[in-house]
Design an enzyme around this catalytic site. Structure first.
Site, PDB file in Angstrom:
ATOM      1  N   TRP A  91       0.830  -1.205   0.000  1.00  0.00           N
ATOM      2  CA  TRP A  91       0.000   0.000   0.000  1.00  0.00           C
ATOM      3  C   TRP A  91       0.869   1.261   0.000  1.00  0.00           C
ATOM      4  O   TRP A  91       1.900   1.313   0.670  1.00  0.00           O
ATOM      5  CB  TRP A  91      -0.887   0.044   1.239  1.00  0.00           C
ATOM      6  CG  TRP A  91      -2.027  -0.917   1.219  1.00  0.00           C
ATOM      7  CD1 TRP A  91      -2.080  -2.129   1.848  1.00  0.00           C
ATOM      8  CD2 TRP A  91      -3.266  -0.766   0.536  1.00  0.00           C
ATOM      9  NE1 TRP A  91      -3.284  -2.743   1.598  1.00  0.00           N
ATOM     10  CE2 TRP A  91      -4.039  -1.925   0.795  1.00  0.00           C
ATOM     11  CE3 TRP A  91      -3.813   0.233  -0.270  1.00  0.00           C
ATOM     12  CZ2 TRP A  91      -5.313  -2.100   0.288  1.00  0.00           C
ATOM     13  CZ3 TRP A  91      -5.093   0.058  -0.780  1.00  0.00           C
ATOM     14  CH2 TRP A  91      -5.829  -1.106  -0.501  1.00  0.00           C
ATOM     15  N   THR A  92       0.422   2.266  -0.726  1.00  0.00           N
ATOM     16  CA  THR A  92       1.018   3.583  -0.588  1.00  0.00           C
ATOM     17  C   THR A  92      -0.067   4.635  -0.757  1.00  0.00           C
ATOM     18  O   THR A  92      -1.209   4.326  -1.118  1.00  0.00           O
ATOM     19  CB  THR A  92       2.178   3.815  -1.567  1.00  0.00           C
ATOM     20  OG1 THR A  92       2.911   4.967  -1.161  1.00  0.00           O
ATOM     21  CG2 THR A  92       1.671   4.007  -2.988  1.00  0.00           C
ATOM     22  N   TYR A  93       0.302   5.858  -0.464  1.00  0.00           N
ATOM     23  CA  TYR A  93      -0.617   6.991  -0.585  1.00  0.00           C
ATOM     24  C   TYR A  93      -0.095   7.934  -1.651  1.00  0.00           C
ATOM     25  O   TYR A  93       1.112   8.190  -1.745  1.00  0.00           O
ATOM     26  CB  TYR A  93      -0.706   7.733   0.754  1.00  0.00           C
ATOM     27  CG  TYR A  93      -1.331   9.111   0.649  1.00  0.00           C
ATOM     28  CD1 TYR A  93      -2.715   9.261   0.523  1.00  0.00           C
ATOM     29  CD2 TYR A  93      -0.542  10.256   0.667  1.00  0.00           C
ATOM     30  CE1 TYR A  93      -3.283  10.519   0.406  1.00  0.00           C
ATOM     31  CE2 TYR A  93      -1.103  11.515   0.553  1.00  0.00           C
ATOM     32  CZ  TYR A  93      -2.472  11.653   0.425  1.00  0.00           C
ATOM     33  OH  TYR A  93      -3.033  12.900   0.308  1.00  0.00           O
ATOM     34  N   HIS A  94      -0.996   8.441  -2.484  1.00  0.00           N
ATOM     35  CA  HIS A  94      -0.679   9.515  -3.414  1.00  0.00           C
ATOM     36  C   HIS A  94      -1.605  10.682  -3.133  1.00  0.00           C
ATOM     37  O   HIS A  94      -2.802  10.475  -2.860  1.00  0.00           O
ATOM     38  CB  HIS A  94      -0.872   9.064  -4.861  1.00  0.00           C
ATOM     39  CG  HIS A  94       0.115   8.046  -5.319  1.00  0.00           C
ATOM     40  ND1 HIS A  94       1.467   8.290  -5.333  1.00  0.00           N
ATOM     41  CD2 HIS A  94      -0.037   6.781  -5.791  1.00  0.00           C
ATOM     42  CE1 HIS A  94       2.097   7.215  -5.793  1.00  0.00           C
ATOM     43  NE2 HIS A  94       1.205   6.287  -6.063  1.00  0.00           N
ATOM     44  N   ILE A 166       8.872   3.580  -4.195  1.00  0.00           N
ATOM     45  CA  ILE A 166       9.132   3.042  -5.526  1.00  0.00           C
ATOM     46  C   ILE A 166       8.250   1.823  -5.749  1.00  0.00           C
ATOM     47  O   ILE A 166       8.167   0.942  -4.890  1.00  0.00           O
ATOM     48  CB  ILE A 166      10.611   2.650  -5.688  1.00  0.00           C
ATOM     49  CG1 ILE A 166      11.501   3.896  -5.598  1.00  0.00           C
ATOM     50  CG2 ILE A 166      10.846   1.930  -7.025  1.00  0.00           C
ATOM     51  CD1 ILE A 166      12.985   3.596  -5.584  1.00  0.00           C
ATOM     52  N   GLY A 178       6.547   3.920 -11.121  1.00  0.00           N
ATOM     53  CA  GLY A 178       7.827   4.578 -10.898  1.00  0.00           C
ATOM     54  C   GLY A 178       8.072   4.977  -9.462  1.00  0.00           C
ATOM     55  O   GLY A 178       8.169   4.113  -8.586  1.00  0.00           O
ATOM     56  N   VAL A 179       8.137   6.307  -9.192  1.00  0.00           N
ATOM     57  CA  VAL A 179       8.562   6.800  -7.885  1.00  0.00           C
ATOM     58  C   VAL A 179       7.562   7.830  -7.369  1.00  0.00           C
ATOM     59  O   VAL A 179       6.792   8.410  -8.129  1.00  0.00           O
ATOM     60  CB  VAL A 179       9.967   7.444  -7.958  1.00  0.00           C
ATOM     61  CG1 VAL A 179      10.985   6.475  -8.543  1.00  0.00           C
ATOM     62  CG2 VAL A 179       9.944   8.745  -8.758  1.00  0.00           C
ATOM     63  N   ALA A 180       7.599   8.052  -6.058  1.00  0.00           N
ATOM     64  CA  ALA A 180       6.808   9.110  -5.433  1.00  0.00           C
ATOM     65  C   ALA A 180       7.690   9.793  -4.394  1.00  0.00           C
ATOM     66  O   ALA A 180       8.200   9.138  -3.472  1.00  0.00           O
ATOM     67  CB  ALA A 180       5.551   8.552  -4.778  1.00  0.00           C
ATOM     68  N   CYS A 196       3.673   0.572   2.665  1.00  0.00           N
ATOM     69  CA  CYS A 196       4.597  -0.457   2.173  1.00  0.00           C
ATOM     70  C   CYS A 196       4.694  -1.648   3.107  1.00  0.00           C
ATOM     71  O   CYS A 196       5.692  -2.382   3.091  1.00  0.00           O
ATOM     72  CB  CYS A 196       5.974   0.142   1.902  1.00  0.00           C
ATOM     73  SG  CYS A 196       5.946   1.497   0.714  1.00  0.00           S
TER      74      CYS A 196
END
Length: 231
Positions: A91-94, A166, A178-180, A196
């Site tokens: 999991w990630t946040y944008h 990533i 890609g990346v954040a 993550c």
């Protein structure tokens, strides 16, 4: 930029680099589902030889995204839409204040220090790209064994926090996702997930570390650091 028939527009080209890849910045805040659709079309066009390799810089509406290894129990609160991303990772946040860089390259050939057909080397290249961009703000970004992403250590407190995430996907040797990089997002929004899958470490940003960079300055650092790694 020139728009190809099978490729939705990505935003205005920066003009910063004239050789491949093409750099574009999406205007405003982009819904995550639209980013997935746009990337899929561009990846297909790169594979077919009808579009150039691309680095696409995006700022998203608040969204939680699940990688292929994400565990349902790590979504702690559904504050924002939760989307299956199709990339590797958890999991990630944008969201606003975070610069997401979508990297779409033909990995059948070398790119600077990154060897052809070597996904592990490609991920290491993305890590090095973020490390070198952070170095321009006098921030020491670090790798951690077994933890994809970039970390900042506070040796005085004995803690570490993540500043860059990533997550990649490779389709028939063309990369996407890609990346954040956390420039100045609302860090409380990360509390809705276990980022993550790592529960014992926090998240940080340029602003939290006292570097009051604008998004434009972060973009400039990313563009300058790119050629040092990917050529």
């Amino acid at each position: 930029m020139t728009t190809h028939p099978t490729t939705p527009p990505l935003g205005a080209p920066t003009g910063a680099l004239t050789a491949s890849p093409e750099w574009s910045i999406a205007p405003g805040r982009l819904p995550y589902a639209l980013a997935l659709e746009t990337m899929a079309a561009r990846v297909a066009a790169i594979r077919n030889g009808t579009a150039p390799e691309t680095v696409w810089l995006v700022e998203h509406e608040p969204t939680y995204t699940a990688g292929t290894s994400a565990r349902p129990e790590d979504l702690l609160e559904t504050r924002f839409p939760a989307v299956a991303a199709g990339r590797g990772g958890q999991w990630t946040y944008h969201g606003p204040g975070q610069r997401t860089g979508y990297v779409m390259l033909d990995l059948t050939r070398d790119h600077g220090t990154v060897r052809a057909r070597d996904v592990r080397d490609y991920v290491r290249g993305l890590e090095e790209w973020l490390i070198r961009a952070l170095d321009r703000f006098n921030i020491r970004g670090e790798r951690r064994d077994g933890r994809i992403g970039i970390w900042v250590a506070d040796k005085a407190r004995g803690t570490e926090e993540k500043i860059g995430a990533i997550g990649v996907r490779v389709t028939r040797w063309v990369s996407w996702h890609g990346v954040a990089l956390n420039v100045d997002p609302d860090l409380t929004h990360f509390a809705g997930i276990v980022p993550c899958g790592i529960a014992d470490a926090g998240v940080t940003s340029l602003h939290k570390l006292g570097v009051l960079a604008t998004m434009e300055e972060a973009d400039s650092a990313l563009m300058a650091a790119w050629t040092e790694v990917f050529g």
